[in-house]
Design an enzyme around this catalytic site. Structure first.
Site, PDB file in Angstrom:
ATOM      1  N   LYS A 181      94.144  47.910 163.111  1.00 53.59           N
ATOM      2  CA  LYS A 181      93.923  46.497 162.826  1.00 53.59           C
ATOM      3  C   LYS A 181      92.710  46.029 163.617  1.00 53.59           C
ATOM      4  CE  LYS A 181      96.080  41.953 163.118  1.00 53.59           C
ATOM      5  NZ  LYS A 181      97.330  41.215 163.306  1.00 53.59           N
TER       6      LYS A 181
ATOM      7  N   LYS B  15      93.700  47.408 158.232  1.00 54.28           N
ATOM      8  CA  LYS B  15      93.527  45.982 157.970  1.00 54.28           C
ATOM      9  C   LYS B  15      92.287  45.478 158.688  1.00 54.28           C
ATOM     10  CE  LYS B  15      95.798  41.703 159.107  1.00 54.28           C
ATOM     11  NZ  LYS B  15      96.709  41.066 160.002  1.00 54.28           N
TER      12      LYS B  15
HETATM   13  C1  PBG Z   1      99.659  38.294 163.113  1.00 51.76           C
HETATM   14  C2  PBG Z   1      98.947  38.572 161.844  1.00 51.76           C
HETATM   15  C3  PBG Z   1      97.683  38.137 161.415  1.00 51.76           C
HETATM   16  C4  PBG Z   1      97.526  38.591 160.103  1.00 51.76           C
HETATM   17  C5  PBG Z   1      98.670  39.298 159.784  1.00 51.76           C
HETATM   18  N1  PBG Z   1      99.521  39.299 160.874  1.00 51.76           N
HETATM   19  C6  PBG Z   1      96.669  37.292 162.084  1.00 51.76           C
HETATM   20  C7  PBG Z   1      95.953  37.764 163.270  1.00 51.76           C
HETATM   21  O1  PBG Z   1      96.086  38.909 163.716  1.00 51.76           O
HETATM   22  O2  PBG Z   1      95.258  36.923 163.824  1.00 51.76           O
HETATM   23  C8  PBG Z   1      96.347  38.323 159.208  1.00 51.76           C
HETATM   24  C9  PBG Z   1      96.646  38.329 157.751  1.00 51.76           C
HETATM   25  C10 PBG Z   1      95.613  37.738 156.885  1.00 51.76           C
HETATM   26  O3  PBG Z   1      94.526  37.314 157.316  1.00 51.76           O
HETATM   27  O4  PBG Z   1      95.883  37.672 155.676  1.00 51.76           O
HETATM   28  N2  PBG Z   1      99.168  38.942 164.230  1.00 51.76           N
END
Ligand code: PBG
Length: 325
Positions: free
Chosen positions: A195, A248
């Site tokens: 991520k 992601k």
């Molecule tokens: C929580 C989380 C996030 C997303 C999914 N789980 C936000 C982040 O990490 O700030 C992002 C999902 C999206 O942008 O569609 N940590």
């Protein structure tokens, strides 16, 4: 393969031939629909930066889950927006927290739909970070137990799969251990293993009210410049017991999806995140892009790169499109 003996255009000359030689196919089986849960009744707050998406109370969520199932979508992933936040994000692992209530009701009302939960603290902490904070630092090891407690509370509420998205080191092992100890050895972990610290999450943070109140997430989410690190992160999560590895965001990280596909033999999920969705929607609203065509092209590209499944805000639209094709 030399012209004029070989003519690539021969296999492109009509729709039937193109269908026969097509290498990548989108299926409704690939789709996971993200949904946002809030407390209350009959609440359906539009998320302005994500047209067609809402913060929904449980009654509306049940309807949406039912529709998703009828369209053939196999799974949804639930994000919670709690009523109150505190330094330790206690609502993330509260028995009657918003995700726990939402999951319970969806599982009670809709059968044969997989309910996945996002396991993280950032929506629940008043500082908006994904871990415990002390003197403006995000503490890794102290956070692990809270994440494991969150995952366990989701499993107890009936979640079919948990998806940790916090990016603390070691959380997959901690969650696996907790779930196994408590009798949930059958609950798979879909790890947000790779991520990135991405600005494409902007609309989501608005939707989930989860923007960090100081600093940013660079000390725990990955540097967009790194690819080898993605392999290390994914390998680590495999060893810790992850069942599905997620990358992601998706579109700007297709090279990473492809590398992970080559290195890892678990199913690979890709998250087409909020910013990817919003960009396409905004350009389509302006008449600058054809929404349906770009939606399909973007998802095909993600599959071609190597993803087995895609978390996407287009899930309902794609399912409808595939249904009438
Ligand atoms: C929580 C989380 C996030 C997303 C999914 N789980 C936000 C982040 O990490 O700030 C992002 C999902 C999206 O942008 O569609 N940590």
């Amino acid at each position: 393969m030399v012209f004029p003996e070989y003519r690539p255009r021969r296999l492109r000359q009509n729709a039937q031939i193109r269908r026969m030689v097509r290498e990548t196919h989108l299926s409704v089986d690939d789709l996971i629909l993200p949904v946002f849960a809030v407390s209350g009744k009959k609440v359906k707050n539009p998320i302005l930066s994500m047209p067609g998406h809402y913060q929904m109370s449980v009654d509306h969520l049940i309807k949406t889950a039912e529709t998703a199932k009828e369209l053939g979508i196999p799974a949804i992933i639930v994000f919670g927006i709690p009523d109150k936040k505190d330094p330790l994000g206690t609502q993330a692992y509260a028995k009657d927290g918003i995700v726990q209530r939402a999951v319970q009701s969806i599982k009670n009302h809709v059968s044969d739909l997989l309910v996945i939960t996002d396991v993280c603290l950032c929506q629940y902490t008043d500082h908006g970070h994904c871990g415990m904070v002390d003197k403006k630092e995000i503490h890794n090891d102290a956070t692990l137990e809270l994440l494991a407690k969150t995952a366990l509370s989701h499993a107890k509420a009936g979640a079919d799969m948990v998806a940790p998205s916090d990016m603390m080191d070691g959380r997959v092992a901690e969650i696996r251990e907790m779930l196994d100890e408590e009798g949930f050895s059958n609950i798979p972990i879909m790890s947000y293993a790779v991520k990135y610290c991405s600005s494409f999450y902007g609309p989501f943070r608005q939707a989930a009210d989860s923007a960090p109140q100081f600093g940013d997430r660079r000390t725990y989410q990955m540097d967009p410049a790194n690819a080898l690190e993605a392999i290390r992160e994914a390998t680590m999560d495999v060893e810790e017991g992850a069942d599905i590895i997620m990358v992601k965001p998706a579109m700007a990280y297709l090279d990473i999806i492809s590398k992970i596909r080559d290195e890892i033999d678990l199913p690979i999920a890709a998250y087409q995140v909020s910013g990817e969705f919003s960009m396409i929607k905004a350009a389509a609203e302006k008449g600058w892009l054809n929404e349906e065509q770009v939606m399909i092209e973007s998802l095909i590209a993600i599959k071609r790169a190597g993803a087995d499944m895609i978390l996407t805000y287009f899930a309902m639209d794609i399912a409808k499109y595939l249904g009438k094709k």
